[in-house]
Scaffold this motif. Structure first.
Motif, mmCIF file in Angstrom:
data_model
loop_
_atom_site.group_PDB
_atom_site.id
_atom_site.type_symbol
_atom_site.label_atom_id
_atom_site.label_comp_id
_atom_site.label_asym_id
_atom_site.label_seq_id
_atom_site.Cartn_x
_atom_site.Cartn_y
_atom_site.Cartn_z
ATOM 1 N N LEU A 188 23.484 13.427 59.328
ATOM 2 C CA LEU A 188 24.737 12.974 58.732
ATOM 3 C C LEU A 188 24.478 12.028 57.569
ATOM 4 N N ALA A 189 25.405 12.039 56.631
ATOM 5 C CA ALA A 189 25.373 11.054 55.556
ATOM 6 C C ALA A 189 25.703 9.687 56.146
ATOM 7 N N ALA B 82 31.201 6.558 60.588
ATOM 8 C CA ALA B 82 32.436 7.049 61.201
ATOM 9 C C ALA B 82 32.207 7.391 62.664
ATOM 10 N N LEU B 83 31.026 7.935 62.970
ATOM 11 C CA LEU B 83 30.694 8.262 64.354
ATOM 12 C C LEU B 83 30.582 6.990 65.198
ATOM 13 N N GLU B 84 30.022 5.939 64.611
ATOM 14 C CA GLU B 84 29.937 4.652 65.312
ATOM 15 C C GLU B 84 31.334 4.105 65.604
ATOM 16 N N SER C 78 28.152 5.887 72.797
ATOM 17 C CA SER C 78 27.308 5.345 71.738
ATOM 18 C C SER C 78 26.851 6.493 70.842
ATOM 19 N N VAL C 79 26.198 6.129 69.742
ATOM 20 C CA VAL C 79 25.613 7.130 68.841
ATOM 21 C C VAL C 79 24.114 7.105 69.064
ATOM 22 N N ARG C 80 23.548 8.250 69.388
ATOM 23 C CA ARG C 80 22.113 8.347 69.654
ATOM 24 C C ARG C 80 21.445 9.127 68.530
ATOM 25 N N GLY D 80 14.221 13.577 65.099
ATOM 26 C CA GLY D 80 14.396 14.315 63.858
ATOM 27 C C GLY D 80 15.417 13.682 62.930
ATOM 28 N N GLY D 81 15.947 12.499 63.323
ATOM 29 C CA GLY D 81 16.914 11.811 62.477
ATOM 30 C C GLY D 81 18.333 12.325 62.634
ATOM 31 N N ARG D 82 18.542 13.166 63.614
ATOM 32 C CA ARG D 82 19.889 13.687 63.836
ATOM 33 C C ARG D 82 20.679 12.714 64.709
ATOM 34 N N ALA D 83 21.988 12.639 64.461
ATOM 35 C CA ALA D 83 22.858 11.724 65.209
ATOM 36 C C ALA D 83 23.840 12.528 66.052
#
Length: 206
Positions: A128-129, A135-137, A157-159, A163-166
Motif C-alpha cells: 500500500l501507499a 487509512a488502514l491504521e 491492528s495492521v500487520r 514482503g512489506g505487505r500490510a
C-alpha cells in the motif's frame, strides 16, 4: 391521633414500596419474549443468548436483546424487551444485532486475550501507499472503538509481513495470536462491511 398518624405512615410506606420498580432478570426477559411468540403464533424455540441492555437509545430507552436461531433462510430472529416495563417487540428497521462474547474469551488480564496460533485476516495482504496504509491504521482504530462498545475484545491492528505487505487483522499480539472463536467472524459480518474475513493459522505459515 398518634396511632392514626402512624397508620398513615405505614400505609404510605407500603404504597411507596409497592410502586418501586423491580429490576428485570433474565427469566423475566425470556418470559416476556416467550409471551410475544405465543401471541404471534411463532415457534422459535429457546433463545440462543440473552444480552442485558447496552447503551441507551436516542430516546433514552434501554433494551434487552433475546436472540434465537436464524430461520431457514438465514434471517436473524431477535426480540427486544424494554428494561423498564418488560414490553417485548421486534427490532426496528436498521437495528444492529449485538453479539455475545463467551466469558473465556475475555481473558484474565486487560493486556491480552488467551494466547493461540490464530489471527483473523480481515483484509488481504497488499503493498500500500503511505496514505492507504495510514487509512488502514485509522480503520483499525475505528474497529477497536466499535468493538469496545459492543462486547468484542478490541484487538484489531495492521500487520506488515516480511514482503512489506500490510493487512488489517484481528488477534495479533506482537508475536502470537489468539484462540479461534467463531464469534469474531460473526461480529465482523454483522457490524462491518468486511464479509471475507478468514482465520489464519500462524503455525502453518499464514
Amino acid at each position: 391521633m398518634r396511632s392514626a398518624l402512624m397508620l398513615l405512615m405505614v400505609l404510605l410506606l407500603a404504597v411507596i414500596v409497592g410502586c418501586e420498580q423491580r429490576e428485570l432478570g433474565r427469566a423475566d426477559v425470556v418470559g416476556a419474549a416467550d409471551d410475544l411468540q405465543r401471541r404471534q403464533g411463532w415457534e422459535w424455540g429457546s433463545p440462543v443468548d440473552v444480552l442485558p441492555p447496552d447503551a441507551a437509545t436516542a430516546h433514552g430507552e434501554h433494551w434487552w436483546q433475546v436472540r434465537y436461531a436464524n430461520d431457514a433462510n438465514g434471517a436473524a430472529r431477535v426480540i427486544l424487551v424494554a428494561a423498564d416495563n418488560a414490553w417485548a417487540r421486534l427490532p426496528p428497521p436498521g437495528y444492529v444485532q449485538r453479539v455475545s462474547v463467551p466469558a473465556q474469551v475475555l481473558g484474565t488480564t486487560p493486556a491480552q486475550l488467551p494466547e493461540g496460533p490464530w489471527i483473523v485476516l480481515v483484509t488481504a495482504p497488499a503493498k500500500l501507499a503511505a496514505d492507504a496504509d495510514a487509512a488502514l491504521e485509522r480503520d483499525a482504530a475505528r474497529l477497536n472503538a466499535l468493538a469496545g462498545q459492543t462486547g468484542l475484545y478490541p484487538l484489531f491492528s495492521v500487520r506488515h509481513d516480511h514482503g512489506g505487505r500490510a493487512a488489517l487483522v484481528y488477534g495479533w499480539q506482537g508475536d502470537r495470536g489468539v484462540q479461534r472463536e467463531q464469534h469474531v467472524i460473526e461480529w465482523l459480518a454483522l457490524r462491518t462491511t468486511y464479509r471475507a474475513a478468514t482465520w489464519v493459522d500462524l503455525l502453518a505459515g499464514g
